[in-house]
Design a protein around this motif. Sequence first.
Motif, short mmCIF file in Angstrom:
data_model
loop_
_atom_site.label_atom_id
_atom_site.label_comp_id
_atom_site.label_asym_id
_atom_site.label_seq_id
_atom_site.Cartn_x
_atom_site.Cartn_y
_atom_site.Cartn_z
N LEU B 184 0.84 -1.19 0.00
CA LEU B 184 0.00 0.00 0.00
C LEU B 184 0.88 1.25 0.00
O LEU B 184 1.09 1.86 1.04
CB LEU B 184 -0.89 -0.01 1.25
CG LEU B 184 -1.96 1.07 1.35
CD1 LEU B 184 -3.10 0.78 0.39
CD2 LEU B 184 -2.49 1.19 2.77
N PRO B 185 1.42 1.64 -1.18
CA PRO B 185 2.30 2.81 -1.20
C PRO B 185 1.51 4.12 -1.06
O PRO B 185 1.43 4.91 -1.98
CB PRO B 185 3.00 2.72 -2.56
CG PRO B 185 2.27 1.68 -3.32
CD PRO B 185 1.27 1.01 -2.47
N GLU B 186 0.90 4.31 0.10
CA GLU B 186 0.08 5.48 0.37
C GLU B 186 0.43 6.05 1.72
O GLU B 186 0.81 5.31 2.62
CB GLU B 186 -1.39 5.06 0.46
CG GLU B 186 -2.16 5.11 -0.82
CD GLU B 186 -3.63 4.81 -0.58
OE1 GLU B 186 -4.12 3.84 -1.16
OE2 GLU B 186 -4.27 5.51 0.22
N ARG B 290 -15.71 1.87 -1.41
CA ARG B 290 -15.13 2.73 -0.40
C ARG B 290 -13.66 2.34 -0.24
O ARG B 290 -13.27 1.24 -0.59
CB ARG B 290 -15.88 2.62 0.91
CG ARG B 290 -15.93 1.21 1.45
CD ARG B 290 -16.91 1.09 2.57
NE ARG B 290 -16.46 1.84 3.73
CZ ARG B 290 -17.24 2.03 4.78
NH1 ARG B 290 -18.47 1.57 4.78
NH2 ARG B 290 -16.79 2.66 5.81
N ALA B 291 -12.87 3.28 0.31
CA ALA B 291 -11.42 3.07 0.30
C ALA B 291 -10.95 2.29 1.51
O ALA B 291 -9.82 1.85 1.57
CB ALA B 291 -10.70 4.41 0.23
N GLU B 292 -11.79 2.15 2.52
CA GLU B 292 -11.30 1.53 3.73
C GLU B 292 -12.43 0.83 4.46
O GLU B 292 -13.56 1.24 4.43
CB GLU B 292 -10.70 2.60 4.65
CG GLU B 292 -10.04 2.01 5.86
CD GLU B 292 -9.40 3.07 6.75
OE1 GLU B 292 -8.84 4.02 6.21
OE2 GLU B 292 -9.51 2.92 7.97
N LYS B 293 -12.08 -0.25 5.13
CA LYS B 293 -13.05 -0.94 5.96
C LYS B 293 -12.32 -1.60 7.10
O LYS B 293 -11.11 -1.64 7.13
CB LYS B 293 -13.79 -1.99 5.14
CG LYS B 293 -15.29 -1.69 5.14
CD LYS B 293 -16.12 -2.76 4.56
CE LYS B 293 -17.42 -2.75 5.34
NZ LYS B 293 -18.48 -3.37 4.60
N VAL B 300 -8.44 -2.07 7.15
CA VAL B 300 -7.84 -2.60 5.93
C VAL B 300 -8.04 -1.51 4.90
O VAL B 300 -9.17 -1.21 4.53
CB VAL B 300 -8.56 -3.87 5.46
CG1 VAL B 300 -7.83 -4.47 4.28
CG2 VAL B 300 -8.67 -4.86 6.58
N ARG B 301 -6.96 -0.87 4.48
CA ARG B 301 -7.13 0.21 3.53
C ARG B 301 -6.98 -0.32 2.11
O ARG B 301 -5.96 -0.20 1.48
CB ARG B 301 -6.14 1.34 3.80
CG ARG B 301 -6.63 2.60 3.14
CD ARG B 301 -5.89 3.84 3.48
NE ARG B 301 -5.98 4.75 2.35
CZ ARG B 301 -7.04 5.50 2.09
NH1 ARG B 301 -8.08 5.49 2.88
NH2 ARG B 301 -7.05 6.27 1.03
N LEU B 302 -8.04 -0.98 1.67
CA LEU B 302 -8.09 -1.49 0.30
C LEU B 302 -9.46 -1.14 -0.22
O LEU B 302 -10.43 -1.08 0.55
CB LEU B 302 -7.93 -3.01 0.30
CG LEU B 302 -6.57 -3.56 0.74
CD1 LEU B 302 -6.65 -5.06 0.87
CD2 LEU B 302 -5.50 -3.17 -0.26
N GLY B 529 -8.37 16.59 4.71
CA GLY B 529 -7.72 15.35 5.09
C GLY B 529 -8.31 14.14 4.41
O GLY B 529 -8.06 13.01 4.82
N PHE B 530 -9.12 14.33 3.39
CA PHE B 530 -9.71 13.19 2.68
C PHE B 530 -9.64 13.51 1.21
O PHE B 530 -9.54 14.67 0.82
CB PHE B 530 -11.16 13.00 3.12
CG PHE B 530 -11.97 14.23 2.88
CD1 PHE B 530 -11.93 15.26 3.81
CD2 PHE B 530 -12.69 14.39 1.72
CE1 PHE B 530 -12.60 16.44 3.57
CE2 PHE B 530 -13.37 15.57 1.48
CZ PHE B 530 -13.33 16.59 2.41
N GLU B 531 -9.70 12.48 0.36
CA GLU B 531 -9.50 12.70 -1.06
C GLU B 531 -10.67 12.16 -1.87
O GLU B 531 -11.40 11.31 -1.40
CB GLU B 531 -8.22 11.98 -1.53
CG GLU B 531 -6.97 12.41 -0.81
CD GLU B 531 -6.72 11.63 0.48
OE1 GLU B 531 -6.94 10.41 0.48
OE2 GLU B 531 -6.32 12.24 1.48
#
Lengths: 523, 664
Positions: B184-186, B290-293, B300-302, B529-531
């Motif tokens: 996760l290169p974020e 959605r980006a995260e759960k 899990v940020r997928l 703070g969100f994209e």
Amino acid sequence: MDPITLAVLFHALCGVAEEMSAALIRTAYSPNIKERCDCSSAVFDREGDLLAQAENIPVHLGAMPFSVQAGLAAVDEWEPGDAVILNDPYHGGAHLPDITFLAPVFVGKELLGFVANRAHHADVGGSSPGSLPPQAREIFAEGLRLPPVKLWRKGHLEQDLWRLILTNVRTPWERTGDLWAQKAAVDTGIRRMQALAERYGVDLLCTAFATLQQRAKERMRKAISQIPQGTYSFQDFLDEGVRIQVTITVADGNITVDFAGTSEQVDFPVNAPVSVTASAVYYAFRALLDPEIPANSGAWQPLRIVAPEGTGVHARPPAPVGGGNLELSQRIVDAIFGALALALPTRVPAASQGTMNNFLIGGVDPRTGKPYTFYETIGGGMGGRPGKPGLHGVHTHMTNTLNTPVEALEIAYPLRVERYELRDGSGGAGRFPGGMGIRRDIRVLGHKAVVSLLADRRTRGPWGLAGGEPGAPGEDFLVLDGKEMRVPGKSTVEVSPEGIVSVRTPGGGGYGPPNPAPSLKDS
Amino acid sequence: MVTVGIDVGGTFTDFVACAPERLSILKAPSTNPPSLAVVRGIKKLGEIDIVRIVHGTTVATNAVLQGKWAKTALLTTQGFRDVLEIGRQNRPSLYDLFCVRPEPLVPRERRLEVPERLDAQGKIIRPLDESAVRRLAKELKGNVESIAVSFLFSFLNPSHERRAREILEEEGIQVPVTLSCEVLPEFREYERTSTTVLTAALRPLVATYVADLARELGVRLLLMQSNGGIAGPEEIERNAAALLLSGPAGGAIGARFVGLAVGFPNLITLDMGGTSTDVSLIRDGTITYRAEKEVAGRPVRLVTVDVHSVGAGGGSLAHVEESGMLQVGPQSAGAEPGPACYGRGGTAPTVTDAHLCLGHFPADKPLGGLPPLSLPAAQHALLQLGKKLGLRLEETALGILEVAEATVERAIRVISVERGYDPREYVLLAFGGAGPLHAVSLAQKLGMNKVLIPAWAGVLSALGLAVADIIHAYVRSLIVSLSEAPIAAINAVFADLKNKAERGFAEEGIPEEVREYWFSADLRYRGQGFELTVPVPSFPLAEEDILKISEEFHRAHEQRYGFSRRDEEVELVSLRLTAVGHTEKPDLPKVPAAKCSALAPCGQRPVLFPETGWVKTPVYARASLGAGAELSGPAVVEGPESTILLPPATKAFVDAFGNLVAEV
């Protein structure tokens, strides 16, 4: 009232509050509302009694009825399309950055009730960015005061008032977005309440409102019956010696929480308006007795609060109150839990960190030449609990806001985090030890910065219970060229380039005596 | 050329075999281990030309829920080993003084610090201490089953993480080493570390499961990921956390496939089972993500399908709560002992018991593989509850359904109204054992005017698996003001991501002509703070594309949040590439036409509706309804997996594909 319709309406009213909060978060502009969700929404009957609330931090719990009462006292006539704004802690507010919107719900010409929401704005003017100056000696230094005034009248925005507000804040464009979001949220609430009235009729709704409060009151009475009748006293202190004295009397299903003996208000910003004191009281009893109890005015009816005016828990103007709901509210909870531990020794946890460790920093960013400000709160140790250790590095009691990721912080500001870790050995020893506090070291890069700290539990650590030991008090240091200098928990310091501010937050108190050393027989 | 979709559920393992011109299905009881049912089912299907098996599995999710992960170590930047434990410093419950946080996947003594540091530009300000890594390698050798490495700002400069892995391998470490810059290169260190650690802790288990199954089946095996795309075993092994949350993806893809085939691109899906209900939203044929759960309290940020779940289903228990109100769920009777009417020892009333008391199910007749339901047992349970509420039997039964539907209605409002979508513009697509019973009534409450109950409702997830595309998602953070964005740097990142994608496709043998690349960018107003993710018009980018991208961002912001700020600085945060390998899709098979449009029912029984009281209601067998059949409520349609309830004054017809469409 049949139990099915009542249950469905209960869900529906909670839904209205949640939908208002969702609309507010969705349309707000500032990160504090959007990301940290520092806001809440509520629904009221026509007398101004709370029916349902959606809050994200406990310091908002049960606080808005004070706003509605202040609005009812200030407004002679309500008309459809009105919306009132207020933030004055001495007129139904909490501290100035918390702005409340309040609007009547009309069904035809009939007043059904009110909807309201509250959001923490990043700036409302005053002597320093963020509007929480630790050096404030009067409320006038803390920002623009708004008593309950109609910002919308019969659906029309009062342009003059709007300009007056935006002229007095540091980031008017951001405020514009957030204020419109609050308006959009009350409009959402009004529409949903009107739809309910269409489906069920005003009369049935009013019966349901009364029944829900009656049921919550009965439920609270039942919960109170778990506490042995009697009188329980405790006192706790802020570092500067401000005393919270509480005497709790439990008799006949009612509770009196009397703060007689509490210190006079002080000329630094840790005083609380009575609404903040009430939130802390409601939080303590809800958490201890019945976390699931519906949050409506009925539930609070059996709780009588006696807060002498002019003391720290019922401040009079012009006392500054910025930290009342940040720091004093935590100590009120500690005092109540301390007293109730005498009544319910096996149910009350040891003291948690008891502070939010407010950290504010500002300066001129050497990369851009522009001024910046940054505000965060830092978690600490939770007190050990009967049967469970305290959690490490969390926010406890009156707040639950998120941290700022290290990488997000360093990308946005000329700062570097040197350490972010749990403080070894800071949790109070006990059969169920207190959680560890946090150490966060922040280095100032290539410029001079001003740091303000508003933190407590720096002289005495959070108390242990049932033989558990206290958690380590917090400590704060300025580190320059490898030399550590202690700085007070409530202070403003200048930091030279490459200087480090090291905030070390308190550990939680332990619960129960620590394991005895193994005896000869054991080995 | 047959593709088989296999969905392993708690009770049944579903198979859909899909050839260009036909579809066939099989349902078999699930087994422990689950691969037994899979292997047997494939034999039983008897297809000779299987080229691909697409599998949806909960093996990773169950491992997390049951704590059966590999013994893992974590290497972090010095000073930051506790990031995994502190998380976002919040507690899971506001008022529960006894709440707990899940134990960190890696305990403190296996979280090891390495002297090294990058700054916020990715510049090295403290070089990696290689000898420290070597020392740690010696400590870890033979003592752990997996290793995760997560250093600060590795998404900007992966050199320290990569070198650390080299050293570990030089020192003879045999277990997999998982790098946060690859998973996760974020930015945001906690979420990246948590996702990396989950991946590392699941890798050994997932690798074994996939290898064993592939060997037994002897054909190319692909697996569903949380992002709704399928991937091969090599990719899954490296990205084990992508299996988490893949469960609802199959259902959403199946729903979209059916919806598009019959001309309903705007859908709200309602999957109501025994213990819970999942709802999701599909707009213009696009599933919402959605980006995260979280899985068991761990982020899990997928990218995952945006599914909202509530604890209301057929087995949900009804009881009187403290304030004297009726409450339904979230506790469930489960399959054992099950609802009172199952006669397996359950005595508490459930939603299913309420349906039986109202005549929605036949009493004393087997239903969907269950023994006959006991009406007296259900009545007894409801009468006991009714006594406490002061209600008669029928009122109690209707009340249970009313309260359960209030919970589900809230869930649908969350994914529609609260996200800015009006449910009245959507068709409600219902599946799962209990979905079709409540769908029409829920649609009425939400003002929706169409309900679609697919012919494939019983195997919708398996169908989704069979028709899913291959998707690989790549991301890289690049945080820079959009107006000052160096085009060359952006193009270089995209080119690098595309190279990776091409290598992945080549590895999997995906032919060039079915490959498609979607480039996108995560943007925000400076200070937010969100994209928001917006598509990038072309690759490589030209100067004028920057303006198009920022325009697209303002527009998306307006749609999502109700306003835009055209005078504000737009910041680029991450670049994304979604590489799609299109698979062949079958046509939905048509069903024979009904002999005449007004059908004869197969029976009738009294059913209670709140608006009419008890009425004699015709009962139809779903299998007997041909295309073009028309029904009007009140009516009950019984199928093998679920029962459809049509209240009075509603109409329904069967379309050419055998789907039932109700007009509310």
